[in-house]
Design an enzyme around this catalytic site. Structure first.
Site, PDB file in Angstrom:
ATOM      1  N   ASP A  77     -60.517 -24.733 -12.106  1.00 22.08           N
ATOM      2  CA  ASP A  77     -61.379 -25.277 -11.068  1.00 22.08           C
ATOM      3  C   ASP A  77     -62.310 -24.140 -10.625  1.00 22.08           C
ATOM      4  O   ASP A  77     -62.001 -22.965 -10.787  1.00 22.08           O
ATOM      5  CB  ASP A  77     -60.519 -25.798  -9.907  1.00 22.08           C
ATOM      6  CG  ASP A  77     -61.334 -26.710  -9.000  1.00 22.08           C
ATOM      7  OD1 ASP A  77     -62.526 -26.931  -9.277  1.00 22.08           O
ATOM      8  OD2 ASP A  77     -60.769 -27.187  -8.007  1.00 22.08           O
ATOM      9  N   SER A  78     -63.444 -24.512 -10.042  1.00 28.03           N
ATOM     10  CA  SER A  78     -64.493 -23.525  -9.787  1.00 28.03           C
ATOM     11  C   SER A  78     -64.268 -22.689  -8.533  1.00 28.03           C
ATOM     12  O   SER A  78     -64.950 -21.699  -8.314  1.00 28.03           O
ATOM     13  CB  SER A  78     -65.823 -24.246  -9.634  1.00 28.03           C
ATOM     14  OG  SER A  78     -65.795 -25.040  -8.459  1.00 28.03           O
ATOM     15  N   GLY A  79     -63.344 -23.126  -7.683  1.00 24.65           N
ATOM     16  CA  GLY A  79     -63.157 -22.427  -6.422  1.00 24.65           C
ATOM     17  C   GLY A  79     -63.946 -23.047  -5.286  1.00 24.65           C
ATOM     18  O   GLY A  79     -63.749 -22.690  -4.117  1.00 24.65           O
TER      19      GLY A  79
ATOM     20  N   ASP B 171     -69.158 -26.523  -6.802  1.00 20.07           N
ATOM     21  CA  ASP B 171     -69.655 -27.658  -6.022  1.00 20.07           C
ATOM     22  C   ASP B 171     -69.182 -27.576  -4.584  1.00 20.07           C
ATOM     23  O   ASP B 171     -68.376 -26.719  -4.231  1.00 20.07           O
ATOM     24  CB  ASP B 171     -69.106 -28.957  -6.617  1.00 20.07           C
ATOM     25  CG  ASP B 171     -67.587 -29.052  -6.464  1.00 20.07           C
ATOM     26  OD1 ASP B 171     -66.920 -27.983  -6.487  1.00 20.07           O
ATOM     27  OD2 ASP B 171     -67.060 -30.159  -6.315  1.00 20.07           O
TER      28      ASP B 171
ATOM     29  N   GLN C  33     -70.356 -35.871  -6.891  1.00 16.81           N
ATOM     30  CA  GLN C  33     -69.976 -35.988  -5.480  1.00 16.81           C
ATOM     31  C   GLN C  33     -70.658 -37.241  -4.904  1.00 16.81           C
ATOM     32  O   GLN C  33     -70.866 -38.192  -5.624  1.00 16.81           O
ATOM     33  CB  GLN C  33     -70.362 -34.706  -4.721  1.00 16.81           C
ATOM     34  CG  GLN C  33     -69.541 -33.486  -5.123  1.00 16.81           C
ATOM     35  CD  GLN C  33     -68.082 -33.558  -4.644  1.00 16.81           C
ATOM     36  OE1 GLN C  33     -67.698 -34.424  -3.847  1.00 16.81           O
ATOM     37  NE2 GLN C  33     -67.253 -32.654  -5.171  1.00 16.81           N
TER      38      GLN C  33
ATOM     39  N   ASP D 198     -55.295 -34.036 -12.134  1.00 20.12           N
ATOM     40  CA  ASP D 198     -54.455 -32.893 -11.757  1.00 20.12           C
ATOM     41  C   ASP D 198     -54.036 -33.085 -10.317  1.00 20.12           C
ATOM     42  O   ASP D 198     -54.741 -33.741  -9.540  1.00 20.12           O
ATOM     43  CB  ASP D 198     -55.222 -31.569 -11.841  1.00 20.12           C
ATOM     44  CG  ASP D 198     -56.064 -31.341 -10.591  1.00 20.12           C
ATOM     45  OD1 ASP D 198     -57.136 -31.977 -10.475  1.00 20.12           O
ATOM     46  OD2 ASP D 198     -55.634 -30.588  -9.693  1.00 20.12           O
TER      47      ASP D 198
ATOM     48  N   CYS E  29     -34.078 -40.983 -17.417  1.00 22.36           N
ATOM     49  CA  CYS E  29     -34.962 -39.846 -17.671  1.00 22.36           C
ATOM     50  C   CYS E  29     -34.403 -38.921 -18.745  1.00 22.36           C
ATOM     51  O   CYS E  29     -33.208 -38.641 -18.784  1.00 22.36           O
ATOM     52  CB  CYS E  29     -35.174 -39.081 -16.364  1.00 22.36           C
ATOM     53  SG  CYS E  29     -36.230 -37.636 -16.543  1.00 22.36           S
TER      54      CYS E  29
ATOM     55  N   CYS F 242     -35.425 -35.721 -19.149  1.00 23.13           N
ATOM     56  CA  CYS F 242     -35.770 -34.329 -18.845  1.00 23.13           C
ATOM     57  C   CYS F 242     -34.538 -33.432 -18.863  1.00 23.13           C
ATOM     58  O   CYS F 242     -33.404 -33.901 -18.790  1.00 23.13           O
ATOM     59  CB  CYS F 242     -36.502 -34.215 -17.502  1.00 23.13           C
ATOM     60  SG  CYS F 242     -35.426 -34.079 -16.063  1.00 23.13           S
TER      61      CYS F 242
ATOM     62  N   CYS G 222     -32.164 -33.967 -15.855  1.00 28.49           N
ATOM     63  CA  CYS G 222     -31.366 -35.199 -15.907  1.00 28.49           C
ATOM     64  C   CYS G 222     -30.367 -35.201 -17.057  1.00 28.49           C
ATOM     65  O   CYS G 222     -29.325 -35.846 -16.984  1.00 28.49           O
ATOM     66  CB  CYS G 222     -32.281 -36.415 -15.981  1.00 28.49           C
ATOM     67  SG  CYS G 222     -33.143 -36.689 -14.412  1.00 28.49           S
TER      68      CYS G 222
ATOM     69  N   HIS H 195     -38.118 -31.939 -13.427  1.00 28.62           N
ATOM     70  CA  HIS H 195     -37.977 -33.398 -13.419  1.00 28.62           C
ATOM     71  C   HIS H 195     -39.278 -34.101 -13.023  1.00 28.62           C
ATOM     72  O   HIS H 195     -39.714 -35.037 -13.690  1.00 28.62           O
ATOM     73  CB  HIS H 195     -36.852 -33.839 -12.484  1.00 28.62           C
ATOM     74  CG  HIS H 195     -36.834 -35.326 -12.313  1.00 28.62           C
ATOM     75  ND1 HIS H 195     -36.276 -36.165 -13.253  1.00 28.62           N
ATOM     76  CD2 HIS H 195     -37.391 -36.129 -11.370  1.00 28.62           C
ATOM     77  CE1 HIS H 195     -36.475 -37.414 -12.879  1.00 28.62           C
ATOM     78  NE2 HIS H 195     -37.145 -37.428 -11.742  1.00 28.62           N
TER      79      HIS H 195
END
Lengths: 370, 370
Positions: free
Chosen positions: A93-95, A147, A189, A266, A304, A306, A309, A335
């Site tokens: 990400d750009s910050g 942005d 945006q 994300d 699950c 994972c 689990c 998990h």
């Protein structure tokens, strides 16, 4: 183009789509969820654990790495992949979002943003050019334009001025970017104003980015409003490019995002709640510290696959949380990420089978029964 | 006997010996270091990581597990091995040391110790019978007699009375113990008084334990005094039984312990200092947070084969510590445990080659150069 999107299958009834994202560090199935490793580490996880749960591309943050340890050091180490020993995809990400979140600690001009570091209070400056330079040094596969994330609520005039500046900044990012082995994505945006969303999308598309993010959503607005904005915005983005909805990662929003044609997501949600002892299951969230799990020898989720689990009981994980043992939050994190990554795979499969709408109906029926 | 010691090779010049410890969960080479998992978790580690670094047997604690989550729950889960998903050896300490450390919060009688829980202040009671019952429920391969660790300094009369009580309690532990698949070890006390050490050793040996610990050392006394006590005490223990020096885990004390004929060791040292960012190398300790490592792209220790050294730089690990990322203390913990476990393997190899005294000389030359 170093990073390209390949459309594999379109849902016949909704905007949902299955695709593939080709990057210098591998080809990844979409829709995809990217675990967040803000400071060059997905909190509590090793690279091998991330691979074991099926993570393909992770997100890291320009603001944080710029301040600490510094992008020069990361570049010296051979870039972020090498520094953190992660061989698959990375998006930075750009910050912008972080800098604007600093509130009174930052000052915005057309040139860029002056701010005080949250670490040591030192005066710092990020601009489209600087954020791009930092991200080129970090060397992620995908980097983001610098942005302003329009806050919610924002009045029309503020949203308009901010969105226009984001477009001007996007142009400057493009001009500053010269690494062929990474892709710079633009960020749409426009706040909660459809005409501004349209204008932002059209102007960015005319600049010709290899991928587009939808920013400024999941910032406190009601979810139906977010869905409305998605429904309005996504169709204005080109079909041949990846679409990324920033900061979204709860199952309900993921389903709606995918339905509207988003490919990438994300969110810190799964990792953050895990460290507080909240784990996700198909039957809803479960607060593992609660007394009701004290003698529960079942896994977190019987369905699950994972590591947590497959090997440990609710009673053991609860004990680890009560005793403040680090291994407890490792297990909860594994998990939750596995759960979300599997959820994305199921959605993709449903799209491939042209069955996504039924998947969504079933999801919502279960979600609302809770 | 469920747990037996097999003598493989005796050093021709010192008391050092290489052997094998046979337990229901495997046969382990000695001398051996046991990582500490006080609350049913070696802090920050997974079972797979412990196996990857060569850990064979770990230590857990009766006092802590008795209070939380409770031995009944652990028994319901199938015992400690199953509860924490650890398939190799476990030794549980009896809780004596922890209870006596509570100071004004505990009251000792011939019957046992009444104390207040450090977790919720509740009134609790442990006795030889109770500590044995709890340890039978936990189901470790090796369990320890409930003793008093004589503090340092202690006057002769106190040390004598305490040591005699420890012997009477050891007898009661033996009487209470009835699991054939675990071994109950006696603990030699006696403070810093040789005649009391002799008396304690002789009385415990006459009771016929399958293994013997040396307790009450590494409790604040000067190291030469500890070595003197070891030199005096170990020869009074039978050759055919394992000898365990409790709470010892720095390289210098491990070398001296092995030289005097000790087979087993445990200590929180490597894991505790790791979490504070101190890592061990052949050239001495290194505080990874220090500024001098900020741009150091070498591993912690170039000679080290651990996961941390094979995959990450000092600069990255330092960054993780500065940024308070959990993965940093995971890496430091892995490194320190690997370092100590490898150190034990090297000592064993030196004994097998009848080269231990040279190994020790070389170790001390390096240690003192620091």
């Amino acid at each position: 183009m170093a990073v390209t999107y390949e459309l594999v299958k379109r849902c016949s009834k909704t905007g949902a789509r299955a695709g593939r994202l080709h990057t210098p560090h591998g080809t990844f199935d979409t829709p995809i969820f990217m675990p967040v490793g803000t400071q060059a580490s997905v909190k509590a996880m090793s690279p091998e654990e991330l691979i074991g749960m099926g993570a393909d591309i992770i997100l890291s943050n320009t603001y944080h790495l710029f301040l600490r340890p510094g992008h020069e050091l990361v570049a010296e180490a051979g870039g972020l992949h090498s520094f953190m020993n992660w061989k698959r995809g990375i998006l930075t990400d750009s910050g912008g979002f972080q800098v604007f979140s600093l509130g009174p600690l930052r000052k915005i001009t057309e040139e860029g943003v002056t701010f005080r570091s949250h670490i040591d209070g030192s005066k710092q400056f990020l601009s489209p050019e600087k954020a791009t330079e930092v991200q080129m040094a970090l060397g992620a596969d995908i980097i983001m334009a610098f942005d302003e994330c329009v806050p919610y609520p924002a009045d029309y005039d503020y949203a308009k001025a901010s969105t226009d500046r984001t477009t001007r900044w996007a142009e400057r990012c493009l001009a500053a970017h010269n690494r062929k082995d990474q892709a710079l994505f633009g960020i749409v945006q426009g706040g909660m104003y459809k005409d501004l969303r349209t204008r932002s999308a059209q102007e960015l598309v005319s600049l010709g980015f290899p991928g587009y993010a939808i920013g400024g959503l999941s910032v406190g607005e009601p979810k139906p409003l977010m869905y409305e904005m998605l429904e309005h915005t996504v169709p204005q983005l080109p079909e041949g490019k990846a679409r990324y909805l920033m900061g979204v990662g709860t199952p309900d929003c993921l389903v709606e995002g995918v339905m509207h044609g988003v490919d990438m997501f994300d969110c810190v949600f799964p990792t953050r709640v895990a460290r507080n002892g909240t784990v996700m299951t198909n039957k809803g969230r479960l607060v593992i510290k609660n007394a009701e799990y004290a003698r529960d020898l079942n896994p977190i989720d019987e369905e699950c696959g994972c590591y947590a689990c497959q090997n440990f009981s609710r009673a053991y994980i609860r004990h680890l949380f009560k005793a403040e043992e680090i291994f407890g939050l490792r297990l909860a994190t594994i998990h939750n990420l596995y759960f979300l990554l599997s959820f994305m795979k199921k959605m993709r499969q449903a799209i491939l089978e042209d069955n996504f709408l039924a998947f969504r109906d079933e999801f919502w029926a279960g979600w609302e029964r809770r």
